[in-house]
Write a protein that holds these residues in place. Structure first.
Motif, PDB file in Angstrom:
ATOM      1  N   GLY A  17       1.380  -4.620   7.888  1.00 44.43           N
ATOM      2  CA  GLY A  17       0.552  -3.516   7.411  1.00 44.43           C
ATOM      3  C   GLY A  17       0.582  -3.471   5.895  1.00 44.43           C
ATOM      4  N   GLU A  18      -0.370  -2.759   5.331  1.00 44.46           N
ATOM      5  CA  GLU A  18      -0.377  -2.595   3.873  1.00 44.46           C
ATOM      6  C   GLU A  18      -0.858  -1.200   3.505  1.00 44.46           C
ATOM      7  OE1 GLU A  18      -3.917  -5.182   2.450  1.00 44.46           O
ATOM      8  OE2 GLU A  18      -2.619  -6.606   3.458  1.00 44.46           O
ATOM      9  N   LYS A  19      -0.356  -0.718   2.397  1.00 42.68           N
ATOM     10  CA  LYS A  19      -0.763   0.603   1.930  1.00 42.68           C
ATOM     11  C   LYS A  19      -2.213   0.579   1.431  1.00 42.68           C
ATOM     12  CE  LYS A  19       2.432   3.049  -0.449  1.00 42.68           C
ATOM     13  NZ  LYS A  19       3.483   3.219  -1.504  1.00 42.68           N
ATOM     14  N   ALA A  20      -2.777   1.773   1.350  1.00 45.31           N
ATOM     15  CA  ALA A  20      -4.112   1.915   0.773  1.00 45.31           C
ATOM     16  C   ALA A  20      -3.983   1.944  -0.747  1.00 45.31           C
ATOM     17  CB  ALA A  20      -4.748   3.208   1.262  1.00 45.31           C
ATOM     18  N   LEU A  21      -5.069   1.665  -1.445  1.00 45.06           N
ATOM     19  CA  LEU A  21      -4.997   1.738  -2.900  1.00 45.06           C
ATOM     20  C   LEU A  21      -6.143   2.558  -3.457  1.00 45.06           C
ATOM     21  CD1 LEU A  21      -7.064  -0.310  -4.722  1.00 45.06           C
ATOM     22  CD2 LEU A  21      -5.775  -2.009  -3.485  1.00 45.06           C
ATOM     23  N   ILE A  22      -5.841   3.302  -4.496  1.00 47.96           N
ATOM     24  CA  ILE A  22      -6.870   4.028  -5.256  1.00 47.96           C
ATOM     25  C   ILE A  22      -6.554   3.787  -6.734  1.00 47.96           C
ATOM     26  CG2 ILE A  22      -8.111   6.204  -5.535  1.00 47.96           C
ATOM     27  CD1 ILE A  22      -6.418   7.353  -3.233  1.00 47.96           C
ATOM     28  N   TRP A  23      -7.472   3.145  -7.412  1.00 47.77           N
ATOM     29  CA  TRP A  23      -7.275   2.928  -8.842  1.00 47.77           C
ATOM     30  C   TRP A  23      -8.147   3.936  -9.580  1.00 47.77           C
ATOM     31  CZ3 TRP A  23      -7.779  -3.151  -8.498  1.00 47.77           C
ATOM     32  CH2 TRP A  23      -6.585  -3.655  -7.961  1.00 47.77           C
ATOM     33  N   ILE A  24      -7.482   4.834 -10.307  1.00 49.68           N
ATOM     34  CA  ILE A  24      -8.239   5.880 -10.993  1.00 49.68           C
ATOM     35  C   ILE A  24      -8.064   5.785 -12.505  1.00 49.68           C
ATOM     36  CG2 ILE A  24      -8.120   7.513  -9.063  1.00 49.68           C
ATOM     37  CD1 ILE A  24      -5.957   9.054 -10.682  1.00 49.68           C
ATOM     38  N   LYS A  25      -9.065   6.356 -13.193  1.00 44.64           N
ATOM     39  CA  LYS A  25      -8.980   6.501 -14.648  1.00 44.64           C
ATOM     40  C   LYS A  25      -8.902   7.993 -14.946  1.00 44.64           C
ATOM     41  CE  LYS A  25     -11.677   4.043 -17.482  1.00 44.64           C
ATOM     42  NZ  LYS A  25     -12.925   3.619 -18.173  1.00 44.64           N
ATOM     43  N   LEU A  26      -7.945   8.391 -15.782  1.00 44.52           N
ATOM     44  CA  LEU A  26      -7.879   9.770 -16.262  1.00 44.52           C
ATOM     45  C   LEU A  26      -8.533   9.819 -17.632  1.00 44.52           C
ATOM     46  CD1 LEU A  26      -4.145  10.738 -15.482  1.00 44.52           C
ATOM     47  CD2 LEU A  26      -6.156  10.928 -13.988  1.00 44.52           C
ATOM     48  N   ILE A  27      -9.395  10.788 -17.831  1.00 46.07           N
ATOM     49  CA  ILE A  27     -10.025  10.934 -19.147  1.00 46.07           C
ATOM     50  C   ILE A  27      -9.723  12.330 -19.689  1.00 46.07           C
ATOM     51  CG2 ILE A  27     -12.184  10.846 -20.459  1.00 46.07           C
ATOM     52  CD1 ILE A  27     -13.364   9.181 -18.135  1.00 46.07           C
ATOM     53  N   ALA A  28      -9.083  12.357 -20.860  1.00 46.72           N
ATOM     54  CA  ALA A  28      -8.828  13.635 -21.542  1.00 46.72           C
ATOM     55  C   ALA A  28      -9.778  13.726 -22.726  1.00 46.72           C
ATOM     56  CB  ALA A  28      -7.389  13.687 -22.023  1.00 46.72           C
ATOM     57  N   ARG A  29     -10.348  14.913 -22.921  1.00 52.15           N
ATOM     58  CA  ARG A  29     -11.246  15.094 -24.069  1.00 52.15           C
ATOM     59  C   ARG A  29     -10.668  16.160 -24.985  1.00 52.15           C
ATOM     60  NH1 ARG A  29     -14.798  13.678 -20.024  1.00 52.15           N
ATOM     61  NH2 ARG A  29     -16.027  11.838 -20.571  1.00 52.15           N
ATOM     62  N   GLY A  30     -10.987  16.052 -26.259  1.00 55.57           N
ATOM     63  CA  GLY A  30     -10.514  17.044 -27.222  1.00 55.57           C
ATOM     64  C   GLY A  30     -11.420  17.032 -28.427  1.00 55.57           C
ATOM     65  N   GLU A  31     -10.865  17.511 -29.516  1.00 54.49           N
ATOM     66  CA  GLU A  31     -11.645  17.656 -30.726  1.00 54.49           C
ATOM     67  C   GLU A  31     -11.295  16.495 -31.662  1.00 54.49           C
ATOM     68  OE1 GLU A  31     -11.715  21.231 -33.943  1.00 54.49           O
ATOM     69  OE2 GLU A  31     -10.975  21.722 -31.933  1.00 54.49           O
ATOM     70  N   ALA A  32     -12.305  15.763 -32.133  1.00 55.88           N
ATOM     71  CA  ALA A  32     -12.048  14.721 -33.124  1.00 55.88           C
ATOM     72  C   ALA A  32     -11.782  15.412 -34.468  1.00 55.88           C
ATOM     73  CB  ALA A  32     -13.238  13.789 -33.246  1.00 55.88           C
TER      74      ALA A  32
ATOM     75  N   LEU B 199       3.521  -3.583   3.548  1.00 53.61           N
ATOM     76  CA  LEU B 199       3.422  -4.009   2.147  1.00 53.61           C
ATOM     77  C   LEU B 199       3.013  -2.827   1.274  1.00 53.61           C
ATOM     78  CD1 LEU B 199       3.360  -6.326   0.044  1.00 53.61           C
ATOM     79  CD2 LEU B 199       0.983  -6.681   0.688  1.00 53.61           C
ATOM     80  N   SER B 200       3.737  -2.650   0.175  1.00 52.06           N
ATOM     81  CA  SER B 200       3.397  -1.534  -0.717  1.00 52.06           C
ATOM     82  C   SER B 200       2.149  -1.847  -1.544  1.00 52.06           C
ATOM     83  CB  SER B 200       4.576  -1.227  -1.639  1.00 52.06           C
ATOM     84  OG  SER B 200       4.924  -2.371  -2.395  1.00 52.06           O
ATOM     85  N   ALA B 201       1.744  -3.104  -1.563  1.00 53.47           N
ATOM     86  CA  ALA B 201       0.537  -3.515  -2.280  1.00 53.47           C
ATOM     87  C   ALA B 201      -0.572  -3.811  -1.264  1.00 53.47           C
ATOM     88  CB  ALA B 201       0.861  -4.734  -3.123  1.00 53.47           C
ATOM     89  N   GLY B 202      -1.567  -4.588  -1.656  1.00 54.17           N
ATOM     90  CA  GLY B 202      -2.670  -4.903  -0.752  1.00 54.17           C
ATOM     91  C   GLY B 202      -3.035  -6.373  -0.839  1.00 54.17           C
ATOM     92  N   THR B 203      -3.785  -6.845   0.142  1.00 56.10           N
ATOM     93  CA  THR B 203      -4.214  -8.245   0.158  1.00 56.10           C
ATOM     94  C   THR B 203      -5.674  -8.309   0.627  1.00 56.10           C
ATOM     95  OG1 THR B 203      -3.754  -8.792   2.474  1.00 56.10           O
ATOM     96  CG2 THR B 203      -1.878  -8.859   0.960  1.00 56.10           C
ATOM     97  N   ASP B 204      -6.201  -9.531   0.668  1.00 53.94           N
ATOM     98  CA  ASP B 204      -7.562  -9.734   1.162  1.00 53.94           C
ATOM     99  C   ASP B 204      -7.699  -9.397   2.646  1.00 53.94           C
ATOM    100  OD1 ASP B 204      -8.861 -10.554  -1.230  1.00 53.94           O
ATOM    101  OD2 ASP B 204      -7.916 -12.519  -1.088  1.00 53.94           O
ATOM    102  N   ASN B 205      -6.588  -9.148   3.321  1.00 50.98           N
ATOM    103  CA  ASN B 205      -6.679  -8.713   4.726  1.00 50.98           C
ATOM    104  C   ASN B 205      -7.451  -7.404   4.850  1.00 50.98           C
ATOM    105  OD1 ASN B 205      -5.404 -10.821   6.079  1.00 50.98           O
ATOM    106  ND2 ASN B 205      -3.354  -9.984   5.720  1.00 50.98           N
ATOM    107  N   LYS B 206      -7.477  -6.602   3.784  1.00 55.99           N
ATOM    108  CA  LYS B 206      -8.252  -5.354   3.837  1.00 55.99           C
ATOM    109  C   LYS B 206      -9.719  -5.660   4.103  1.00 55.99           C
ATOM    110  CE  LYS B 206      -5.416  -2.743   0.454  1.00 55.99           C
ATOM    111  NZ  LYS B 206      -4.532  -2.097   1.415  1.00 55.99           N
ATOM    112  N   ALA B 207     -10.261  -6.599   3.347  1.00 60.24           N
ATOM    113  CA  ALA B 207     -11.680  -6.945   3.513  1.00 60.24           C
ATOM    114  C   ALA B 207     -11.924  -7.531   4.901  1.00 60.24           C
ATOM    115  CB  ALA B 207     -12.112  -7.937   2.434  1.00 60.24           C
ATOM    116  N   LEU B 208     -11.048  -8.440   5.325  1.00 56.24           N
ATOM    117  CA  LEU B 208     -11.236  -9.085   6.630  1.00 56.24           C
ATOM    118  C   LEU B 208     -11.159  -8.066   7.765  1.00 56.24           C
ATOM    119  CD1 LEU B 208      -9.153 -12.354   6.062  1.00 56.24           C
ATOM    120  CD2 LEU B 208     -11.645 -12.131   6.120  1.00 56.24           C
ATOM    121  N   SER B 209     -10.371  -7.009   7.564  1.00 55.05           N
ATOM    122  CA  SER B 209     -10.214  -6.009   8.628  1.00 55.05           C
ATOM    123  C   SER B 209     -11.541  -5.322   8.939  1.00 55.05           C
ATOM    124  CB  SER B 209      -9.160  -4.972   8.242  1.00 55.05           C
ATOM    125  OG  SER B 209      -9.695  -4.046   7.314  1.00 55.05           O
TER     126      SER B 209
END
Ligand SMILES: [Zn+2]
Length: 441
Positions: free
Chosen positions: A202-217, A381-391
């Motif tokens: 088995g393998e864990k799911a993955l979510i790759w996120i971007k955090l964006i902080a905005r402020g004053e230049a 597996l704490s990571a992922g492999t191409d088995n996700k796509a094949l599944s």
């Protein structure tokens, strides 16, 4: 500093597996992520040429210029059985040569080991697949069932331009396939002096996120409370420090029970983390398989020492237990707070399959013939492999790249680590086990 063993007499005795793995390491197929990559075409053409010498008719697929995957079908003795996909990926993660003891793309052989980016992840298995096919087809034999051998591009960026592309646009190449074997499993660990093998079920799911902080230049000397860098840093620290609770799945429960039995401890008295730690070098993978992880990996902000930027970004690599993705994403949003924008860059499912059935039995029997008495344990597996796509095509995937390793080699740490290296005799072992498995299953 180690030197290259190229053209030394040792070369003459090099096993075919090591030779192919070394050739593949010398193609710098670095995948930088976010669409940047050196590409896999040269390595793919090398693999295709190798497959053609075995009488096979490989097909090459380019998802984008330079992003080549290779697939070939190998007719088995009994085509009425479901076909087995045997796959690897051709790309590697970047390597910083300054951090390495050797040139990561030279394919150095030293001290009985093959060194280089991909020696572990996963040009070793690519080579084992090709050498096992050579053993079977080169001696006029056939595998027991049809094989679909696949060498994918882009696994290190989630397989969008590799396995997912092929599954989406050319599913016919996997027609009739029911199961798959590939990376990050099948290697040995040492448990209290006893060698054991981890089969990835088995393998864990993955979510790759971007955090964006905005402020004053603003000028760097000003009194500014809406500082994007400060906001981002606070959010990143909270996410990175979050300790996610342990939740056992069928796979991790089964693994912990097996570990307790091999180690002779009472699982009621020894906690999951403690049991995982007892696995030694594998504990990094196993502890991470017991809970969600949210690791900050990349920071982008600012362009001048005395300028406060109006935007700061961070990348977070989230790995959840299968099925927990939406819940975790909602909790991460709460942790970072309403001022931080979250962009999901890529996500993919988790997988879990039972530790049983004919393929698992065949794997256990085969390992038993080559390393008698060594138990085989399931793991998530704490990571992922191409088995996700094949599944998504209904193909049940396992991590089985068999390697018999010395107890003192921290093999799991070398996935994406520095000084990736694999013992030459482990490659020979892998070739023999794969040849046996594919000949008989
Ligand atoms: Zn890999």
């Amino acid at each position: 500093m180690l030197s290259s063993a190229e053209n030394t007499p040792a070369d003459a005795r090099l096993d075919l597996t090591a030779e192919i793995a070394r050739d593949l390491i010398r193609f710098d197929t670095t995948n930088y992520g976010e669409g940047r990559s050196n590409g896999e075409t040269d390595a793919a053409e090398y693999v295709a040429a190798n497959l053609r010498t075995l009488g096979l008719a490989p097909q090459l697929f380019d998802s984008e210029p330079g992003r080549t995957s290779v697939v070939a079908r190998v007719p088995g003795r009994d085509s009425s059985r479901g076909a087995l996909v045997v796959h690897g990926h051709l790309d590697v993660v970047p390597a910083d040569p300054d951090a390495w003891s050797v040139d990561p793309f030279e394919g150095v052989i030293e001290g009985g080991l093959l060194w280089g980016r991909g020696a572990v992840d996963m040009k070793n298995m690519d080579a084992m697949i090709l050498a096992a096919l050579q053993d079977i087809l080169g001696s006029g034999q056939q595998p027991a069932r049809d094989l679909v051998v696949a060498f994918f591009a882009d696994e290190e960026a989630g397989g969008v331009l590799g396995s997912h592309y092929l599954v989406d646009t050319h599913p016919e190449v996997f027609a009739g396939a029911t199961e798959a074997i590939s990376e990050v499993g099948g290697y040995s660990i040492t448990l209290g002096g006893q060698r054991a093998y981890l089969l990835q079920t088995g393998e864990k799911a993955l979510i790759w996120i971007k955090l964006i902080a905005r402020g004053e230049a603003a000028h760097g000397s000003r009194l500014i409370h809406a500082n994007a860098v400060t906001r981002l840093a606070e959010a990143v620290a909270r996410v990175g420090r979050r300790e996610w609770p342990i939740r056992l799945t069928d796979t991790t429960s089964a693994l912990l029970a097996e570990l307790a039995s091999v180690l002779g401890v009472d699982p009621q008295r020894v906690g999951p983390d403690e049991l995982a730690l007892a696995t030694g070098t594998a504990s990094g993978f196993i502890q991470a398989s017991l809970r969600t992880t949210t690791n900050p990996t990349v920071l982008h902000a600012g362009y001048k020492h005395n300028v406060i930027p109006d935007r700061a970004e961070a990348l977070i690599d989230i790995r959840t237990l299968p099925g927990d993705e939406d819940k975790v994403l909602a909790e991460v949003a709460e942790i970072v707070g309403p001022d931080i924008e979250i962009v999901v860059m890529h996500r993919d499912i988790g997988l879990e399959t039972e530790f049983g059935g004919p393929l698992v039995d065949a794997v256990v029997d085969t390992l038993g013939r080559h390393d008698p008495g060594a138990p085989v344990l399931p793991y998530l597996l704490s990571a992922g492999t191409d088995n996700k796509a094949l599944s998504t095509l209904g193909i049940k995937g396992y991590g089985f790249a068999p390697l018999k390793l010395p107890a003192d080699l921290d093999f799991p740490a070398m996935f994406h680590g520095v000084d990736e290296r694999v013992p030459l005799d482990a490659l020979v072992f892998g070739r023999q086990v794969l040849t046996d498995l594919l000949s008989n299953y």
